[in-house]
Design a protein around this motif. Structure first.
Motif, PDB file in Angstrom:
ATOM      1  N   VAL A 230     -14.069 -27.825 -15.053  1.00 13.83           N
ATOM      2  CA  VAL A 230     -12.643 -27.478 -15.091  1.00 13.83           C
ATOM      3  C   VAL A 230     -11.783 -28.734 -15.052  1.00 13.83           C
ATOM      4  N   ARG A 231     -12.177 -29.714 -14.263  1.00 10.65           N
ATOM      5  CA  ARG A 231     -11.395 -30.953 -14.189  1.00 10.65           C
ATOM      6  C   ARG A 231     -11.380 -31.673 -15.544  1.00 10.65           C
ATOM      7  N   HIS A 232     -12.529 -31.750 -16.208  1.00  9.66           N
ATOM      8  CA  HIS A 232     -12.585 -32.419 -17.505  1.00  9.66           C
ATOM      9  C   HIS A 232     -11.782 -31.661 -18.562  1.00  9.66           C
ATOM     10  N   ILE A 233     -11.882 -30.331 -18.569  1.00  7.14           N
ATOM     11  CA  ILE A 233     -11.153 -29.554 -19.571  1.00  7.14           C
ATOM     12  C   ILE A 233      -9.653 -29.638 -19.332  1.00  7.14           C
ATOM     13  N   LYS A 234      -9.222 -29.634 -18.088  1.00 11.34           N
ATOM     14  CA  LYS A 234      -7.789 -29.764 -17.790  1.00 11.34           C
ATOM     15  C   LYS A 234      -7.248 -31.098 -18.289  1.00 11.34           C
ATOM     16  N   VAL A 235      -8.009 -32.158 -18.080  1.00  7.22           N
ATOM     17  CA  VAL A 235      -7.568 -33.473 -18.573  1.00  7.22           C
ATOM     18  C   VAL A 235      -7.490 -33.473 -20.096  1.00  7.22           C
ATOM     19  N   ALA A 236      -8.473 -32.844 -20.749  1.00  2.00           N
ATOM     20  CA  ALA A 236      -8.484 -32.833 -22.214  1.00  2.00           C
ATOM     21  C   ALA A 236      -7.355 -31.969 -22.778  1.00  2.00           C
ATOM     22  N   LEU A 237      -7.011 -30.855 -22.110  1.00  2.00           N
ATOM     23  CA  LEU A 237      -5.934 -29.994 -22.589  1.00  2.00           C
ATOM     24  C   LEU A 237      -4.576 -30.672 -22.492  1.00  2.00           C
ATOM     25  N   ASP A 238      -4.430 -31.632 -21.618  1.00  2.00           N
ATOM     26  CA  ASP A 238      -3.177 -32.391 -21.512  1.00  2.00           C
ATOM     27  C   ASP A 238      -3.154 -33.618 -22.409  1.00  2.00           C
ATOM     28  N   SER A 239      -4.193 -33.806 -23.208  1.00  2.00           N
ATOM     29  CA  SER A 239      -4.274 -34.985 -24.052  1.00  2.00           C
ATOM     30  C   SER A 239      -3.291 -34.878 -25.217  1.00  2.00           C
ATOM     31  N   PRO A 240      -2.700 -36.001 -25.645  1.00  2.00           N
ATOM     32  CA  PRO A 240      -1.816 -35.960 -26.836  1.00  2.00           C
ATOM     33  C   PRO A 240      -2.576 -35.846 -28.155  1.00  2.00           C
ATOM     34  N   SER A 241      -3.886 -35.968 -28.114  1.00  2.00           N
ATOM     35  CA  SER A 241      -4.692 -35.897 -29.322  1.00  2.00           C
ATOM     36  C   SER A 241      -5.095 -34.451 -29.591  1.00  2.00           C
ATOM     37  N   TRP A 242      -4.710 -33.941 -30.761  1.00  2.00           N
ATOM     38  CA  TRP A 242      -5.043 -32.558 -31.089  1.00  2.00           C
ATOM     39  C   TRP A 242      -6.539 -32.336 -31.258  1.00  2.00           C
ATOM     40  N   PRO A 243      -7.316 -33.251 -31.860  1.00  2.00           N
ATOM     41  CA  PRO A 243      -8.773 -33.029 -31.907  1.00  2.00           C
ATOM     42  C   PRO A 243      -9.407 -32.880 -30.527  1.00  2.00           C
ATOM     43  N   VAL A 244      -8.909 -33.648 -29.544  1.00  2.00           N
ATOM     44  CA  VAL A 244      -9.448 -33.520 -28.181  1.00  2.00           C
ATOM     45  C   VAL A 244      -9.083 -32.153 -27.601  1.00  2.00           C
ATOM     46  N   VAL A 245      -7.844 -31.711 -27.820  1.00  2.00           N
ATOM     47  CA  VAL A 245      -7.427 -30.390 -27.328  1.00  2.00           C
ATOM     48  C   VAL A 245      -8.244 -29.285 -28.000  1.00  2.00           C
TER      49      VAL A 245
END
Length: 769
Positions: free
Chosen positions: A376-391
């Motif tokens: 959950v911690r990793h996914i939360k960080v990725a969902l806040d990323s400015p990169s759309w491929p990461v999201v």
């Protein structure tokens, strides 16, 4: 590009090499050819003359000119002569370029003779082993794998040559003194270079060539493991990829590969410690994670467990602490393929003795961490990323993990389907309290708000689709309540309906809607009680985006719901009638006409299942069974008869075919009702369906005549038939069955005449078994 075959000049027709070349020259770029300032005939002559005179410069010019063409297999002789005669690196690069081009052409190598292929392989291997130029050796090694045809003898020869070269390079990995030596080339402008770099590149080329050509690793597995453990980053990447592909192969078994598993287990950092490997290349770590995940899954399915299976699984968990986000995603994706019961009780343990290079790759862990918390911690960080491929990747991983949890939650086949739709009309306060409590206990409940933020029209369509799929698997019904009573399910259905009703410029593309449909179908297959919500979404799909629906999607959803007993069939029939009513709207006329035909075709195939109609239903003495056609089937027949009378021509044909299929698979009473309707259609001589209805009506009359003859024969013979009568019954049944199967498929052992004839036919068949 234009295909162009050059004709030979009269003065060179006697040359077999020129004749061979002329048949394999095809223009690859007409524009470049027009500005090349030469002709193919002249360049062919110059190439052969340069080979004969040993003039490398002219040969290079001719080979450069042939880059405008697609060279075929007949040019191999000329190219091989160039390899054997010239030693210049520039010319060798051109020759290997053309050899690679020939090897990539499908089907051209099949006509090369075995001896010519063997000569070609010998020259390539000589270049790979004896040449001093590093670049030429690398290209020769790769062409050895690409060029050689699929022949058993050549396969063995090239495999032995590459394995010998690989073992020689791996032996240098342990010889530190030899690796530190410098290499001094001859020539005035040459300088001493580090021999380690050259050997690392050759090791990479051999591994890459082996990976391209051979699927079976055979006896070189120890060398590949050593290359992964001590080789350079690129070599370690290909070695890890080869091992991952090897353990994924269906022929791999833990019982026959004990030595391999032991050597691989010692490469784990938390097991081998000093002997464990720390891969610096992120792609190599990704392949290594796939290898460990596959070995862990094999350990779960092996009776009694596999030695080291839990150790491989623990490394996949420890990969969650990797500093590279792509590697973290790979670890989470691998963990989502395990059962949630195992994930829930697993922890991420610290790697003992982690120091030096490992500290820059793995994040230090002081105490064991729960997998759900780390994920959950990793996914939360990725969902806040400015990169759309990461999201996008984070949404996909969240969907995969939530799907794993849903499978665990709906174990043992999911919810039991009720007897009727009215069984879910009420929910108690106790159920609502359980819903609220379970919502907060969901291991991924913190992702709800973050995923909803990516549903706005400004978000890229692919990210919006993945976010919708993730929310679908997260918004599951909890406790023992119906999904329609759960706020998360209602919210998701409303969001999906709003997405379908969006303006055209905000509507998701068709391939993204297809992905969303596939996820909904998987969810309905897993959770039957979500069928009502899914069918309501299908109705919204028909109303707002009917052009993106296909027959495969519709029939797949309807077949799943039809398999959920009387409750699902009752709900499905209501849904189909709603679609037929919606298809009468004037907008999207052609699209609605296609959907209407799909509904009629589905009713023709599945009306007997929906209405529980079978041939022997009215053949019993039960007075309730003899009462007549069931109301459910009667309503279906009324819809089809209306469509066969007043609809468009193709819809009329679809309805007639559906009625015929129902008649062939139903009881005598239903057959007579449909046969009467067909006669009414035939009575209208002006109808366009006359030629289509006539053979169907005739076949129904023949089935009725055969039934009457059989029943009269049974009454006359007191139920006993002699050999000739049984043979006649069998021949007539087979003739009618062949005729019926021209229009529809019948179950095995289905009797076309009457169920009463089934015992006699079975007795006749048993005599020939």
């Amino acid at each position: 590009t234009l295909a162009f075959c050059c004709e030979m000049d009269d003065d060179v027709q006697g040359s077999p090499s020129l004749s061979a070349v002329s048949h394999v020259v095809h223009v690859n770029n007409a524009y470049l050819l027009a500005h090349a300032g030469s002709t193919p005939e002249l360049q062919r002559t110059l190439l052969l003359d340069a080979i004969e005179r040993r003039q490398s410069g002219k040969a290079c010019g001719a080979l450069q000119y042939f880059a405008f063409f697609e060279t075929g297999h007949a040019l191999v002789d000329v190219l091989l002569n160039c390899i054997g005669i010239f030693s210049e690196k520039k010319l060798a690069r051109l020759v290997h370029y053309h050899l690679t081009s020939i090897g990539s052409q499908h089907g051209t190598l099949g006509v090369i003779s075995f001896m010519k292929s063997k000569d070609m392989l010998t020259l390539l291997l000589r270049d790979a082993n004896q040449r001093k130029e590093l670049g030429r050796r690398l290209v020769a090694i790769l062409n050895t794998a690409i060029m050689c045809p699929q022949d058993t003898g050549l396969e063995t020869l090239s495999s032995e040559a590459l394995s010998t070269l690989l073992k020689g390079q791996v032996a240098l990995l342990d010889n530190k003194g030899e690796r530190g030596k410098t290499i001094k080339r001859g020539g005035i402008f040459s300088k001493a270079t580090d021999g380690t770099k050259e050997r690392d590149l050759i090791l990479w080329a051999v591994l890459y060539a082996y990976r391209l050509r051979f699927s079976s690793l055979g006896s070189i597995m120890p060398e590949i493991v050593t290359s992964m453990r001590r080789g350079p980053p690129l070599a370690a990447r290909h070695a890890a990829a080869m091992i991952a592909a090897h353990v994924t192969d269906t022929s791999f078994s833990s019982s026959s590969s004990t030595d391999i598993l032991s050597s691989l287990r010692m490469t784990l950092p938390h097991i081998g410690q000093s002997e464990g490997i720390i891969l610096t290349d992120p792609l190599a770590r990704i392949y290594y994670i796939r290898m460990c995940a596959q070995l862990a899954r094999i350990g779960m399915t092996t009776p009694g467990g596999m030695v080291g299976g839990e150790d491989f699984y623990q490394f996949v968990c420890q990969a969650l602490t990797d500093s590279n986000q792509r590697v973290q995603f790979e670890a989470m994706d691998a963990l989502s393929r395990f059962e949630w019961a195992r994930l829930a009780r697993s922890n991420v343990h610290p790697i003992p003795g982690m120091c030096g290079q490992a500290e820059g790759i793995f994040t230090s862990v002081d105490e064991p961490l729960l997998i759900a918390e780390v994920v959950v911690r990793h996914i939360k960080v990725a969902l806040d990323s400015p990169s759309w491929p990461v999201v996008h990747t984070a949404c996909r991983i969240a969907s995969s993990l939530a799907k794993t949890y849903t499978r665990h939650y709906y174990k043992d086949g999911g919810w039991a389907a009720p007897e009727s739709v009215q069984a879910f009309d009420h929910s108690t306060e106790k159920e609502h309290a359980a819903i609220h409590q379970d919502n907060k206990n969901h291991p991924l409940h913190e992702l709800f708000a973050l995923l909803k933020r990516h549903l706005s029209p400004s978000t890229p369509p692919s990210v919006r689709t993945q976010a919708l799929c993730s929310l679908l698997w997260l918004a599951l019904p909890y406790a023992s309540s119906h999904p329609l009573h759960h706020q998360g399910t209602l919210s998701w259905v409303a969001t999906a309906a709003a997405t379908l009703a969006a303006p055209m410029d905000e509507l998701l593309p068709a391939h993204h809607l297809a992905l969303l449909w596939e996820q909904i179908l998987q969810y309905v297959t897993l959770t039957p009680v979500f069928s009502s919500c899914a069918l309501s979404l299908v109705h919204e799909w028909v109303m707002h985006a009917p052009e993106v629906l296909t027959s495969t999607q519709l029939h797949g959803m309807w077949n799943v719901v039809a398999g959920y007993g009387p409750w699902g069939r009752e709900m499905l029939l209501t849904h189909l009638y709603m679609i037929l009513d919606a298809c009468s709207y004037p907008s999207h006329h052609m699209t609605y006409l296609r959907l209407q035909n799909e509904v009629y075709a589905f009713l023709g195939e599945n009306a007997n299942l929906i209405a529980n109609e079978f041939p022997g239903r009215y053949e019993t003495s039960d007075p309730l069974a003899q009462a007549g056609v069931s109301p459910c089937l009667y309503s279906i027949l009324a819809r089809l008869q209306h469509g066969a009378s007043l609809a468009a021509w193709d819809t009329m044909v679809e309805c007639v075919d559906a009625l015929a299929k129902i008649a062939f698979r139903s009881s005598y009473a239903v057959q007579r009702m449909i046969a009467k309707f067909f006669k009414e259609l035939l009575a209208q001589r002006s109808t366009e369906l006359y030629t289509h209805v006539l053979p169907l009506s005739t076949l129904l009359e023949q089935i009725d005549n055969a039934r009457q003859i059989f029943l009269d024969l049974i009454d006359k013979q007191a139920g006993v038939l002699h050999e000739g009568q049984l043979r006649g019954l069998y021949m007539e049944h087979e003739r009618l069955r062949v005729m019926v199967e021209l229009f529809c498929t019948l179950p095995r052992g289905f009797c076309c005449i009457t169920p009463k004839a089934q015992p006699y036919l079975r007795d006749y068949w048993s005599r020939f078994e």
